[in-house]
Design an enzyme around this catalytic site. Sequence first.
Site: not given
Length: 1013
Positions: A366, A707, A711
């Site tokens: 990410d 986070d 996700d």
Amino acid sequence: MGDKKDDKDSPKKNKGKERRDLDDLKKEVAMTEHKMSVEEVCRKYNTDCVQGLTHSKAQEILARDGPNALTPPPTTPEWVKFCRQLFGGFSILLWIGAILCFLAYGIQAGTEDDPSGDNLYLGIVLAAVVIITGCFSYYQEAKSSKIMESFKNMVPQQALVIREGEKMQVNAEEVVVGDLVEIKGGDRVPADLRIISAHGCKVDNSSLTGESEPQTRSPDCTHDNPLETRNITFFSTNCVEGTARGVVVATGDRTVMGRIATLASGLEVGKTPIAIEIEHFIQLITGVAVFLGVSFFILSLILGYTWLEAVIFLIGIIVANVPEGLLATVTVCLTLTAKRMARKNCLVKNLEAVETLGSTSTICSDKTGTLTQNRMTVAHMWFDNQIHEADTTEDQSGTSFDKSSHTWVALSHIAGLCNRAVFKGGQDNIPVLKRDVAGDASESALLKCIELSSGSVKLMRERNKKVAEIPFNSTNKYQLSIHETEDPNDNRYLLVMKGAPERILDRCSTILLQGKEQPLDEEMKEAFQNAYLELGGLGERVLGFCHYYLPEEQFPKGFAFDCDDVNFTTDNLCFVGLMSMIDPPRAAVPDAVGKCRSAGIKVIMVTGDHPITAKAIAKGVGIISEGNETVEDIAARLNIPVSQVNPRDAKACVIHGTDLKDFTSEQIDEILQNHTEIVFARTSPQQKLIIVEGCQRQGAIVAVTGDGVNDSPALKKADIGVAMGIAGSDVSKQAADMILLDDNFASIVTGVEEGRLIFDNLKKSIAYTLTSNIPEITPFLLFIMANIPLPLGTITILCIDLGTDMVPAISLAYEAAESDIMKRQPRNPRTDKLVNERLISMAYGQIGMIQALGGFFSYFVILAENGFLPGNLVGIRLNWDDRTVNDLEDSYGQQWTYEQRKVVEFTCHTAFFVSIVVVQWADLIICKTRRNSVFQQGMKNKILIFGLFEETALAAFLSYCPGMDVALRMYPLKPSWWFCAFPYSFLIFVYDEIRKLILRRNPGGWVEKETYY
């Protein structure tokens, strides 16, 4: 009867249905409400956009749809988890061993008058080992908790609805489709809403889409994609400021967030690589054990033993092959590594994940908060017609710019005054960058920047009192405020404005250069345009700033400014400069990405952010390395349209989520195969999952970092999910296998290193443990075939496996890496096994055989010293073990009673045991390395040196401690008998050093192919 048959089919049908449901969930959010007019939405849901639903209608829908809550997934009961630890993988082997022991003892008890209790003890010990290690592993894993509980905390408790024209507070669970709901700053959104009116409403979608900026909400449809349009707000996101009213279009599991929750809990999760390895290893060991057992069972029948004796032998051989201590060793090694990783900020939730990270070949990371610092920071300013760089480092060690210019003073004034962000109270002693701010991300970035460069913003605001303000809105795209000035001789009001640069420039007729107002001509406009494009191209968010001193004759002191019906000028202002912001990369990330690259790990960025920003950060951290171009870069360089560039020429690529939506699996595979450096931007949660599955189709072992709630499906599906400990949502932490306590991508690299090291060290540990199996089995085989007195007893085998071998085997987990682990390619799970044929051949066929010779040498020496020469031992067994024979003659004609013979036999057991300990010294030292010489590696491993002393001390204790002859049938040895095995120990050491020398001299030669495990 018919019903029964249907029941049989239903599990299969359900499986198919589940798979279909999951495939549906992987598709993009299908929503049309954002494209409908407000009237159409109200018609579709039989509601009124002023009055709302009637109470009876709401009750009816609630009964039909069920409460507005997420369905908790089926959880695994604790006892099932415990049983998995007790009967999973390796434990099965030991259980079979224990059952066979009880079986053998039962046979003996039924057929002999005075059965030996060895098999009974062995069975009990084996069962105890499994139960103790099982409890230990269960305790380790029980520390981690379940996925959905965090989702529960996300459901807002109360919601404000309008029914029959009245506002009322109801439980969020009672909100139904068609309800009219009001939200305001600070509220959690109770369901998916179609906005019908909004005033300055902004929502924080970061947990859902990964966008770090609060998103404006308004009734207009601004985008085809429901996740990007402004007129939908999503269940469980937060409203940051303003108010809005909307119609509920989805509740509970049908909301976007609900779909993600279902997706995460319904994913099939494969076995961890280490579990697969252990399974493979068990098959190998069982294969060897059964092969040996059956061969000797047939052989003993041919040799004339009875059926019962042959069965006892069969069981004995199979049990002797089971490495009793290994289960505990593996568990302890993984636990030690997990503890070591926790000290380096990687918290591992499930022990097997420790190694998975080491075999990772692709990391999908990410962007926000993992690769970046997750705080907007002013990166550049443009004033006096040049770009100045601000300091974006975490510790303010970077560049500084000229702060003496009059233009900068004016610019910092505007940025500080035209700004609603304030520091939260009581933080005066905290460094500026670490302080909490109330306000949106861009404004707090400006606030911190001005506080650092120009001193207290609070003082500045007190000296220049605000008298009027127009907040930012999406139609005019600026924010403006009017202030009294601090100059006592100047009574003019100061108007300050900031906003979208092109909108601000349109309102200006002059520009401030070196502190002087100059007319804004075409040349300056072009300079502005170039600076704006350059900063925008860096992926930064650019704001323009201007000011204007209102003439005193028109606006005297005390003038009543009206912000609704504007009664002052907002044109012909003076342009001062630009400031651009970015969420800057973390300091340690570029280095970490470089390490991944040299370790053969592909790093892919997957983000919900804009492609330009994503690409800028990817270049900044080295995910797109210098000199590598994307198709767009090549097109720009050659000045041709993108369609004419051959995609194969570009090493790097940036892929937009909307394009990804239309890709087939084959197209995704092609991208993953042909590009080494990939950035996915504007991706949805479902797409993240599709990317992970694509990488897994290529045979990669995938680690995913994330986070947000968005996700969690990808985290769960990945071979190892890595969540962020600070910024991570609870949900992502639950779905992950590992948590980075400092949110730093660099910690993953540490984890990879530890994972690779533990894999190497487990190999060494297993090689060490398995080697002593041969000197434990061969005495038994010779006892059957040559009819000699038993050279090594069952109890003594246990003393080796669970006594002397344990600490040395565990000490190998502390061994340092041989070479630079991070310079080699990730292991290929299909070919690089934890235990391969070469390891078995080394441990059993080579080193183990030398060890067995050492043991037999001691055995024959002691018997010869007592009068039984090796030639006389063959075929003596039946008389030797016969209680009624008390006059057995040795080679010199002396007569031995049964009791005397047994004392000599048990002394031989003890000597054989001590010999194994002595040869295991050499084995431990050669297992320290697989390729290097021990002299290169050195003896820095203190635990290993302790292990050498510990096993020796334990052996001496078992031999010389009073009472051991009764308890374990261990007898004291003459000091000279300890030295029988020394030559063999030395031989093992020399043999292996020569083998490793050949390995290093001829890499890839036949010695490597045959012996390098």
